[in-house]
Enzyme design. Structure first.
Site, PDB file in Angstrom:
ATOM      1  N   ASP A   1       1.583 -16.905  35.287  1.00  0.00           N
ATOM      2  CA  ASP A   1       2.495 -17.583  34.457  1.00  0.00           C
ATOM      3  C   ASP A   1       3.990 -17.440  34.990  1.00  0.00           C
ATOM      4  OD1 ASP A   1       4.216 -18.868  32.774  1.00  0.00           O
ATOM      5  OD2 ASP A   1       3.162 -18.461  30.748  1.00  0.00           O
TER       6      ASP A   1
ATOM      7  N   PHE B   1       0.239 -15.407  24.878  1.00  0.00           N
ATOM      8  CA  PHE B   1       1.353 -16.614  24.553  1.00  0.00           C
ATOM      9  C   PHE B   1       0.784 -17.587  23.855  1.00  0.00           C
ATOM     10  CE2 PHE B   1       4.412 -19.764  24.701  1.00  0.00           C
ATOM     11  CZ  PHE B   1       5.369 -19.217  24.042  1.00  0.00           C
ATOM     12  N   THR B   2       1.548 -18.054  22.804  1.00  0.00           N
ATOM     13  CA  THR B   2       0.626 -18.870  22.134  1.00  0.00           C
ATOM     14  C   THR B   2       0.147 -20.058  22.611  1.00  0.00           C
ATOM     15  OG1 THR B   2       2.939 -19.800  21.900  1.00  0.00           O
ATOM     16  CG2 THR B   2       2.651 -18.321  20.011  1.00  0.00           C
TER      17      THR B   2
ATOM     18  N   LYS C   1      12.792 -22.802  31.261  1.00  0.00           N
ATOM     19  CA  LYS C   1      13.299 -21.284  31.160  1.00  0.00           C
ATOM     20  C   LYS C   1      14.034 -20.998  32.273  1.00  0.00           C
ATOM     21  CE  LYS C   1       9.952 -21.332  27.940  1.00  0.00           C
ATOM     22  NZ  LYS C   1       8.966 -22.712  27.593  1.00  0.00           N
TER      23      LYS C   1
ATOM     24  N   TYR D   1       7.427 -45.524  40.541  1.00  0.00           N
ATOM     25  CA  TYR D   1       6.228 -45.089  40.084  1.00  0.00           C
ATOM     26  C   TYR D   1       5.668 -44.066  40.935  1.00  0.00           C
ATOM     27  CZ  TYR D   1       2.151 -44.747  36.974  1.00  0.00           C
ATOM     28  OH  TYR D   1       1.234 -44.140  36.330  1.00  0.00           O
TER      29      TYR D   1
ATOM     30  N   ARG E   1       8.245 -13.886  15.645  1.00  0.00           N
ATOM     31  CA  ARG E   1       7.246 -13.606  16.683  1.00  0.00           C
ATOM     32  C   ARG E   1       6.447 -12.505  15.989  1.00  0.00           C
ATOM     33  NH1 ARG E   1       6.896 -17.750  20.758  1.00  0.00           N
ATOM     34  NH2 ARG E   1       6.178 -18.345  18.662  1.00  0.00           N
TER      35      ARG E   1
ATOM     36  N   PHE F   1       3.182 -21.704  13.658  1.00  0.00           N
ATOM     37  CA  PHE F   1       4.481 -21.255  13.448  1.00  0.00           C
ATOM     38  C   PHE F   1       5.521 -22.407  13.502  1.00  0.00           C
ATOM     39  CE2 PHE F   1       5.473 -21.406  17.988  1.00  0.00           C
ATOM     40  CZ  PHE F   1       4.039 -21.267  18.537  1.00  0.00           C
TER      41      PHE F   1
HETATM   42  O1  PLI Z   1       7.384 -24.883  26.113  1.00  0.00           O
HETATM   43  P1  PLI Z   1       6.751 -25.290  27.442  1.00  0.00           P
HETATM   44  O2  PLI Z   1       5.246 -26.289  26.953  1.00  0.00           O
HETATM   45  O3  PLI Z   1       7.384 -25.877  28.552  1.00  0.00           O
HETATM   46  O4  PLI Z   1       5.984 -23.923  27.852  1.00  0.00           O
HETATM   47  C1  PLI Z   1       5.126 -23.159  27.323  1.00  0.00           C
HETATM   48  C2  PLI Z   1       5.205 -21.660  27.863  1.00  0.00           C
HETATM   49  C3  PLI Z   1       4.350 -21.108  28.778  1.00  0.00           C
HETATM   50  N1  PLI Z   1       4.484 -19.876  29.034  1.00  0.00           N
HETATM   51  C4  PLI Z   1       5.505 -19.042  28.537  1.00  0.00           C
HETATM   52  C5  PLI Z   1       5.496 -17.556  28.744  1.00  0.00           C
HETATM   53  C6  PLI Z   1       6.275 -19.560  27.421  1.00  0.00           C
HETATM   54  O5  PLI Z   1       7.544 -18.620  27.016  1.00  0.00           O
HETATM   55  C7  PLI Z   1       6.240 -20.978  27.256  1.00  0.00           C
HETATM   56  C8  PLI Z   1       7.070 -21.579  26.154  1.00  0.00           C
HETATM   57  N2  PLI Z   1       7.659 -20.937  25.511  1.00  0.00           N
HETATM   58  C9  PLI Z   1       8.652 -21.260  24.494  1.00  0.00           C
HETATM   59  C10 PLI Z   1       8.817 -22.539  24.041  1.00  0.00           C
HETATM   60  C11 PLI Z   1       9.411 -20.268  24.030  1.00  0.00           C
HETATM   61  O6  PLI Z   1      10.281 -20.674  23.026  1.00  0.00           O
HETATM   62  O7  PLI Z   1       9.409 -18.911  24.373  1.00  0.00           O
END
Ligand code: PLI
Length: 472
Positions: free
Chosen positions: A228, A137-138, A271, A85, A395, A462
């Site tokens: 970011d 970004f969303t 990513k 933990y 998008r 979305f």
């Molecule tokens: O999906 P998360 O919570 O691991 O990350 C959020 C996120 C933050 N910044 C940017 C630039 C992103 O592209 C992002 C998530 N993007 C997704 C899920 C996408 O499909 O692009």
């Protein structure tokens, strides 16, 4: 300015092709459903590709988030999970990797990117403050708004023009940023929110010169600069390719320099981190770190796991380093460009130059007869699935959501469909099939009538909105 789509694929006589620096050890079967079943699946999903079952999808280009194939080294790392933990050794390994390769002093793991966005927004934004950034970004903007901030777009104008060939369309417009700081006063600016390879602009990079200049501007006004870093490794590729003085620098060195101009960063490691789950927040300021470390235990978990299993942290530590290898990155961006080249050859309207993680179809030029409130990009994503079982993501106006003050739709200039390429997952043949599917939909473009929204959730609509076809 360099050619936006260099001939990378060696298809011309006299060229030698490149290939991915890996071979395939395990495969996952996929299948194309017959058309009537795709029609049923899409109707059940309310014409929203987010609501399709993955089993009903043939080639899944919804997102590059959490969809990477891990390497054998990463799978081996999973077996080294220390599931204590508190004080897991995997935490210390990951902390060391983030310090070494990104250069920040303090580190907090989170379950994914938005977990880190939540923390940084809550600790660094006071209600009523502004958060300038290079395009929204969303999830990032929503967390800024939920913390009482107001996002202000300060990206260069070229970013909103899908045909403009600026090599660094992710750059901050320094005049716009300075005008905002002067208008509201530096104490009313929570921080500058800088994203590497700007997702909503088409995966467009930020130059090193630009981040340096933003740093200098922030210093002059006493404003913090946060990054970011979700796709910062891909951003580094473009700097290496396009910016004088960087051609011989490794991606890893470019990333480290880029980060060095910023005070803190968050990352969705799903990513560039080459993992299926995970994220982090890293900072140089002790006081801010203290606050983040305090808040993480409320929302994510203890500060040495942040919502992750030990094994996930170990896989991330390996993945982050793999993503910084030059041969990996050349193949990664090369594959995206390959699809871009196919579509360009067939005169299909896409965002140019091709960016880092995806091809973005320009739905406004694809369907010029559809007004934006008939959701052209949503329509195009639905048509593509119907034609071929390829799943893409809207998008455009649906993703942009509503203005929190007026409640009206936001009408973004960019109305796009993203064909997002997962890392190390698909082959060139999958790109060919995808390209031909887009071409088939393009040839039938006059038939599209658009969609009407019949269900709209409150946040990030979305993901869960539902639609019906317009019949006229
Ligand atoms: O999906 P998360 O919570 O691991 O990350 C959020 C996120 C933050 N910044 C940017 C630039 C992103 O592209 C992002 C998530 N993007 C997704 C899920 C996408 O499909 O692009």
């Amino acid at each position: 300015m360099p050619d936006p789509i260099p001939q990378t694929m060696g298809q011309q006589f006299g060229r030698r092709s490149w290939a991915e620096p890996w071979k395939i050890k395990m495969v996952e079967p996929i299948r194309l459903l017959p058309r009537p079943e795709r029609e049923r699946a899409l109707a059940e999903a309310g014409y929203n590709t987010f609501l399709l079952r993955s089993e009903d999808v043939y080639i899944d280009l919804l997102t590059d988030s959490g969809t990477s194939a891990m390497s054998d080294r990463q799978w081996a790392a999973l077996m080294l999970g220390d599931e204590a933990y508190a004080g897991s050794r995997n935490f210390y390994n990951l902390e060391e990797v983030v310090r070494t390769y990104f250069g920040y002093r303090y580190f907090v793991p989170t379950h994914q990117g938005r977990g880190a966005e939540h923390l940084i927004s809550q600790i660094a934004i006071r209600p009523g403050q502004y958060v300038p950034g290079n395009m929204y970004f969303t999830t990032t903007r929503l967390h800024q708004e939920l913390a009482g901030g107001t996002f202000v777009d300060v990206i260069v104008d070229e970013a909103h023009d899908p045909t403009h060939l600026h090599p660094f369309k992710g750059n901050v417009d320094l005049d716009k940023l300075e005008a905002l700081i002067r208008r509201v006063g530096p104490e009313q600016v929570a921080y500058v929110s800088l994203a590497a390879t700007v997702n909503m602009a088409g995966g467009q990079p930020v130059s090193m010169a630009n981040v340096r200049a933003v740093r200098e501007l922030c210093d002059r006004h006493g404003v913090r600069l946060f990054l970011d870093a979700t796709r910062v490794a891909e951003n580094a590729f473009f700097i290496q390719e396009r910016e004088p003085g960087y051609a011989d620098k490794p991606i890893a060195a470019i990333v480290k320099e880029f980060c060095s101009y910023t005070d803190a960063a968050w990352m969705s490691a799903k990513k560039d981190g080459l993992v299926n789950i995970g994220g982090w927040l890293a900072l140089n300021d002790w006081d801010l770190f203290e606050k983040a470390r305090n808040l993480v235990v409320v929302y994510e978990g203890l500060h040495t796991y942040g919502g992750l299993a030990g094994r996930d942290m170990e896989a991330m530590a390996v993945g982050l380093v793999e993503a910084l290898q030059d041969d990996y990155m050349a193949a990664r961006i090369g594959q995206v460009r390959y699809l871009g080249e196919l579509l360009t050859r067939w005169d299909i309207p896409i965002v140019q130059p091709v960016g880092g993680h995806a091809i973005f179809l320009d739905a406004k030029r694809f369907y010029p007869h559809l007004p934006q409130d008939r959701f052209p990009a949503q329509t195009l994503a639905a048509e593509l699935y119907l034609d071929s079982g390829v799943r893409a993501m809207e998008r455009g106006i649906v993703s942009a959501g509503r203005d929190p003050v007026t409640g009206d739709h936001r009408y973004p200039k960019l109305e796009l469909v993203r064909l997002t390429i997962p890392r190390r997952v698909y082959t060139q043949a999958h790109m060919d099939v995808t390209g031909e599917a887009v071409k088939a939909v393009y040839e039938n473009r006059e038939r599209a009538r658009g969609l009407r929204m019949v269900y709209e959730p409150q946040y990030l609509r979305f993901f869960q909105a539902r639609f019906e076809p317009i019949a006229d």
